[in-house]
Design an enzyme around this catalytic site. Structure first.
Site, PDB file in Angstrom:
ATOM      1  N   HIS A  24       0.828  -1.207   0.000  1.00  0.00           N
ATOM      2  CA  HIS A  24       0.000   0.000   0.000  1.00  0.00           C
ATOM      3  C   HIS A  24       0.862   1.258   0.000  1.00  0.00           C
ATOM      4  O   HIS A  24       0.528   2.251  -0.637  1.00  0.00           O
ATOM      5  CB  HIS A  24      -0.919   0.011   1.232  1.00  0.00           C
ATOM      6  N   ASP A 129      -5.725   5.853   2.070  1.00  0.00           N
ATOM      7  CA  ASP A 129      -5.910   4.439   1.779  1.00  0.00           C
ATOM      8  C   ASP A 129      -7.277   3.989   2.281  1.00  0.00           C
ATOM      9  O   ASP A 129      -7.772   4.458   3.311  1.00  0.00           O
ATOM     10  CB  ASP A 129      -4.804   3.624   2.470  1.00  0.00           C
ATOM     11  N   ALA A 356      13.851  -7.740  -2.854  1.00  0.00           N
ATOM     12  CA  ALA A 356      14.546  -7.678  -4.148  1.00  0.00           C
ATOM     13  C   ALA A 356      14.263  -6.351  -4.846  1.00  0.00           C
ATOM     14  O   ALA A 356      13.189  -5.780  -4.673  1.00  0.00           O
ATOM     15  CB  ALA A 356      14.083  -8.827  -5.036  1.00  0.00           C
ATOM     16  N   GLN A 358      12.760  -5.208  -7.386  1.00  0.00           N
ATOM     17  CA  GLN A 358      11.851  -5.808  -8.369  1.00  0.00           C
ATOM     18  C   GLN A 358      11.765  -5.038  -9.684  1.00  0.00           C
ATOM     19  O   GLN A 358      11.850  -5.638 -10.758  1.00  0.00           O
ATOM     20  CB  GLN A 358      10.451  -5.971  -7.763  1.00  0.00           C
ATOM     21  N   HIS A 373       2.243 -13.646  -7.445  1.00  0.00           N
ATOM     22  CA  HIS A 373       1.068 -13.921  -6.604  1.00  0.00           C
ATOM     23  C   HIS A 373      -0.122 -13.069  -7.030  1.00  0.00           C
ATOM     24  O   HIS A 373      -1.203 -13.208  -6.471  1.00  0.00           O
ATOM     25  CB  HIS A 373       1.397 -13.643  -5.137  1.00  0.00           C
ATOM     26  N   TRP A 376      -1.791  -6.502  -6.972  1.00  0.00           N
ATOM     27  CA  TRP A 376      -1.966  -5.586  -8.103  1.00  0.00           C
ATOM     28  C   TRP A 376      -0.684  -4.833  -8.446  1.00  0.00           C
ATOM     29  O   TRP A 376      -0.371  -4.626  -9.616  1.00  0.00           O
ATOM     30  CB  TRP A 376      -3.126  -4.615  -7.875  1.00  0.00           C
ATOM     31  N   GLN A 398      -6.343 -11.032  -5.431  1.00  0.00           N
ATOM     32  CA  GLN A 398      -5.387 -11.635  -6.366  1.00  0.00           C
ATOM     33  C   GLN A 398      -6.034 -12.547  -7.407  1.00  0.00           C
ATOM     34  O   GLN A 398      -5.539 -12.661  -8.532  1.00  0.00           O
ATOM     35  CB  GLN A 398      -4.298 -12.352  -5.562  1.00  0.00           C
TER      36      GLN A 398
END
EC number: 2.4.1.368
Length: 495
Positions: A24, A129, A356, A358, A373, A376, A398
């Site tokens: 988030h 949020d 990582a 990413q 996984h 989003w 997911q």
């Protein structure tokens, strides 16, 4: 340009409230930078531990001249019965801490109210949020529009909207294995009850907490969505209509990370040296590497993780496997060494134990696929990089994201997971995809069949569309302009 208007006409001040979880916070920090690039003053309100996670990225943004500041508020852990050291959702050691965690988060209302009384200039808008319903009370008290951020795609948000309005569809199902079709949807899509993010497996107080979130959603001024019109046009249009026009698609927000350091340090500091990672990637052929990451809250049992590892080994393809929450996976670490797995794959596989870089990995030319996984953020980052997805959903939104990627966008292959990993029941659920299933799915994604080639072509096309959306004149770039003009008119009419 809106940045010029904001300086000359009205000094907009947005206060951002990210939820305390990596998935988030990462996009919310990107949103802060995107808005600040338009001349909007940004204040991010979060707790000390969460502020520290993004210190480097935000310091670089501030040093570059962006008007961003962070205000820290202490999480009232003790008052809510939450043990110290549980300041983030992804660090919770058990499901029993879920309710106290959310209670402590919503107890921030009082200190935040005091902040707002002293804040200068007065905020023009709150971006909050979805998981922080208390911000609705702040918005109401200070007569400020509140924009909601869910962190989901329009496909999923529309699905939730439709099923909440037609709740009898889910309630009348005879079992958790029975399939149903989502009505009023642009495409024919089927789900089972556990696959949709409108039900919960946590009883008691949790229902009250989620009820507050849904209520806060209804009273918000609008919604911003980290997606782009080009990626899911029918769903973006229908969701915007459902929100009476007050829904702005402004993504992929990750594309504001243009320099290597920002790409490498989104979220936690990486647990692998950037140069070491790039050296390994540079040694592999173009499009040959499968990147494997099941998110920051992966709850797969040891038996399933072993099958995943063996399937990757038998695929005979180079791979990077990221295992986050490493301290929870000590048994897997033991298996890696005792079974000889780590030794056998050392030339072909790179194991990253922890966090990582990413975005850096996904944008590298040697990476040709992403086993995800389907959170989003990851789904969108993979598609934005033009990569086909091998989908392995675990829970929450997911399964929705998998349906979008595989069935609607036709840019992925399903690993064959058909039920969520219920918290606390992982061992009972056990293995859902064995090593042969993993090997077969990898081949379907990375192989030379016509279907695999078409999936890769489609993914590349979607990546190009996503990049165009954030450029000047693109849909997401224009939607940020539209959002700022909307809030500016509102602020001027309130004065």
């Amino acid at each position: 340009m809106v940045s010029e208007i904001t300086h000359k006409s009205y000094p907009l001040h947005f206060v951002l409230f990210p939820f305390m979880a990596q998935g988030h916070m990462i996009p919310m920090v990107d949103i802060a930078r995107l808005l600040a690039q338009r001349g909007v003053k940004i204040t991010i309100v979060t707790t000390p531990h969460n502020a520290a996670r993004f210190e480097n990225v935000l310091n670089r943004a501030i040093e570059s001249g962006l008007p961003i500041s962070i205000v820290q508020v202490k999480l009232p852990s003790q008052e809510a019965g939450l043990p110290e050291g549980n300041e983030t959702f992804d660090s919770l050691v058990s499901m029993e801490l879920l309710v106290p965690f959310f209670k402590s988060v919503n107890m921030l209302e009082e200190p935040v109210q005091k902040l707002f009384e002293e804040m200068s200039p007065q905020p023009s808008c709150i971006i909050s949020d979805f998981c922080l319903p208390y911000t609705s009370k702040i918005a109401k008290k200070f007569n400020i529009p509140k924009i909601l951020f869910h962190g989901m795609c329009c496909f999923c948000l529309l699905c939730m909207h439709v099923l909440r309005k037609n709740h009898e569809i889910v309630e009348n199902l005879k079992s958790d294995k029975e399939h149903f079709v989502v009505p009023y949807f642009p495409d024919r899509v089927e789900f089972t009850r556990p696959q949709v993010p409108v039900a919960t497996y946590v009883p008691g107080d949790w229902h009250e907490i989620t009820g507050d979130m849904v209520e806060a959603d209804k009273t918000s001024y609008g919604v911003i969505v980290n997606t782009c019109q080009e990626l899911e046009p029918a769903y973006a249009n229908d969701y915007k209509e459902a929100r009476s026009g007050k829904a702005w698609t402004i993504g992929p927000v990750s594309l504001c990370n243009k320099v290597g350091a920002d790409k490498a340090e989104r979220g936690n500091k990486a647990d692998i040296d950037q140069d070491e990672c790039l050296k390994w990637l540079n040694s592999k052929e173009e499009g040959s590497v499968l990147y494997v990451c099941l998110g920051s809250i992966c709850n797969l049992p040891l038996s399933q993780l072993k099958e995943l590892g063996l399937g990757l080994e038998e695929s005979q393809r180079p791979f990077i496997w990221v295992i986050r929450g490493w301290e929870k996976n000590k048994e897997l670490l033991e298996w890696f060494s005792e079974s000889g797995f780590e030794e056998r794959i050392k030339d072909r596989g790179l194991l990253i134990k922890g966090w990582a870089p990413q975005m850096l990995i996904l944008s590298h030319h040697s990476v040709g696929g992403f086993l995800t996984h389907c959170g989003w953020n990851s789904t969108l980052e993979g598609l934005t990089a033009g990569l086909p997805l091998l989908t392995w959903p675990l829970f929450a939104d997911q399964f929705c994201n998998e349906k979008l990627a595989v069935q609607v966008l036709k840019a992925g292959v399903s690993a064959g997971v058909d039920q969520p990993m219920k918290w606390g029941e992982e061992e009972k659920i056990g293995v859902l995809v064995d090593k042969e299933g993993v090997k077969k799915a990898v081949e379907e994604l990375m192989g030379e069949s016509d279907d695999a080639k078409e999936i890769r072509r489609r993914a590349k096309e979607l990546g190009e569309l996503a990049h165009k959306a954030v450029e000047e004149g693109g849909s997401s770039h224009s939607n940020i302009t539209s959002l700022l003009e909307d809030i500016m008119q509102l602020a001027q009419s309130n004065n």
